[in-house]
Design a protein around this motif. Sequence first.
Motif, PDB file in Angstrom:
ATOM      1  N   TYR A 246       1.674  -0.976   1.703  1.00  0.00           N
ATOM      2  CA  TYR A 246       1.522   0.212   2.319  1.00  0.00           C
ATOM      3  C   TYR A 246       1.631   0.019   3.775  1.00  0.00           C
ATOM      4  O   TYR A 246       1.243  -1.079   4.281  1.00  0.00           O
ATOM      5  CB  TYR A 246      -0.035   0.721   2.095  1.00  0.00           C
ATOM      6  CG  TYR A 246      -0.375   0.715   0.509  1.00  0.00           C
ATOM      7  CD1 TYR A 246       0.092   2.209  -0.258  1.00  0.00           C
ATOM      8  CD2 TYR A 246      -0.731   0.119  -0.365  1.00  0.00           C
ATOM      9  CE1 TYR A 246      -0.010   2.630  -1.208  1.00  0.00           C
ATOM     10  CE2 TYR A 246      -0.884   0.548  -1.666  1.00  0.00           C
ATOM     11  CZ  TYR A 246      -0.443   1.614  -2.108  1.00  0.00           C
ATOM     12  OH  TYR A 246      -0.714   2.144  -3.605  1.00  0.00           O
TER      13      TYR A 246
ATOM     14  N   THR B  18      -1.006   3.725   8.720  1.00  0.00           N
ATOM     15  CA  THR B  18      -1.235   5.048   8.543  1.00  0.00           C
ATOM     16  C   THR B  18      -2.277   5.166   7.010  1.00  0.00           C
ATOM     17  O   THR B  18      -2.594   6.201   6.496  1.00  0.00           O
ATOM     18  CB  THR B  18       0.169   5.652   7.980  1.00  0.00           C
ATOM     19  OG1 THR B  18       0.718   4.916   6.796  1.00  0.00           O
ATOM     20  CG2 THR B  18       1.001   5.928   9.176  1.00  0.00           C
ATOM     21  N   LEU B  19      -2.594   3.801   6.413  1.00  0.00           N
ATOM     22  CA  LEU B  19      -3.313   3.826   5.256  1.00  0.00           C
ATOM     23  C   LEU B  19      -4.590   4.626   5.594  1.00  0.00           C
ATOM     24  O   LEU B  19      -5.221   5.070   4.608  1.00  0.00           O
ATOM     25  CB  LEU B  19      -3.609   2.404   4.697  1.00  0.00           C
ATOM     26  CG  LEU B  19      -4.115   2.134   3.497  1.00  0.00           C
ATOM     27  CD1 LEU B  19      -3.458   3.252   2.361  1.00  0.00           C
ATOM     28  CD2 LEU B  19      -4.265   0.802   3.229  1.00  0.00           C
TER      29      LEU B  19
ATOM     30  N   GLN C 230      -4.517   5.052  -1.773  1.00  0.00           N
ATOM     31  CA  GLN C 230      -4.147   5.981  -0.529  1.00  0.00           C
ATOM     32  C   GLN C 230      -4.997   7.365  -1.057  1.00  0.00           C
ATOM     33  O   GLN C 230      -5.608   7.868  -0.052  1.00  0.00           O
ATOM     34  CB  GLN C 230      -2.636   6.502  -0.752  1.00  0.00           C
ATOM     35  CG  GLN C 230      -1.843   5.440   0.234  1.00  0.00           C
ATOM     36  CD  GLN C 230      -0.429   5.852   0.124  1.00  0.00           C
ATOM     37  OE1 GLN C 230       0.326   6.162  -0.925  1.00  0.00           O
ATOM     38  NE2 GLN C 230       0.158   5.712   1.283  1.00  0.00           N
TER      39      GLN C 230
ATOM     40  N   SER D 280      -7.733   8.900   1.554  1.00  0.00           N
ATOM     41  CA  SER D 280      -7.743  10.114   1.790  1.00  0.00           C
ATOM     42  C   SER D 280      -8.795  10.969   1.890  1.00  0.00           C
ATOM     43  O   SER D 280      -9.352  11.733   2.508  1.00  0.00           O
ATOM     44  CB  SER D 280      -6.439  10.551   1.386  1.00  0.00           C
ATOM     45  OG  SER D 280      -5.966  11.844   2.049  1.00  0.00           O
TER      46      SER D 280
ATOM     47  N   ASN E  96       5.035   6.678  -3.198  1.00  0.00           N
ATOM     48  CA  ASN E  96       4.613   6.506  -1.920  1.00  0.00           C
ATOM     49  C   ASN E  96       3.444   7.399  -1.427  1.00  0.00           C
ATOM     50  O   ASN E  96       3.227   8.489  -1.474  1.00  0.00           O
ATOM     51  CB  ASN E  96       5.787   6.724  -0.789  1.00  0.00           C
ATOM     52  CG  ASN E  96       6.775   5.749  -0.920  1.00  0.00           C
ATOM     53  OD1 ASN E  96       6.339   4.547  -1.280  1.00  0.00           O
ATOM     54  ND2 ASN E  96       8.058   5.846  -0.484  1.00  0.00           N
TER      55      ASN E  96
END
Length: 170
Positions: A15, A19-20, A131, A135, A170
């Motif tokens: 990853y 941005t993870l 992810q 998020s 992704n």
Amino acid sequence: MNLSFNDLTVNFSKYNSKTLLSDWHWLIGKNRIPILITAFGEPFVQETGSGEVFFLNVYEGLMTRVAVDLDDFKEQLNSDDFSEKYLPIQAVGDLRLAGKMLSIGEVYSFKVPPILGGTYELENIEVCDIQVHFSILGQIHHQVKDLPVGAEIGSVQLNLVKRPWWKFWN
């Protein structure tokens, strides 16, 4: 059950470390990148300028400084007190005994997060994509951060990123 350090942490090398944790930038800023992530999806992040290391508690929405630099952090990782405080040894062992094993890119996460009233019980824990975990929890905590303790939460809105079918991994 004997657990190794690798059982208590996850490999996130596939990853983008910048941005993870993007859904947590409201709390951690953009100059902190993950350097280690526990099996429960709680990252240790390093400040790119000062080198300080922080622990991001994604279930309480809190960040705590744990080391002045990477060498200090590595030294602390060898401490039993530090490991007991930050690495979920018993819970990971219990989950593995219950057959809940992690694959690359997965962490243990709560089906109903504690911030939304979920319990700290094995029945409320599932294997989750790393992810998705970061998020969802980052967005939830951002939305409730200014509410008083004990406030009822009627709903939360999640911004789900839509990807072309050929980029689903992704």
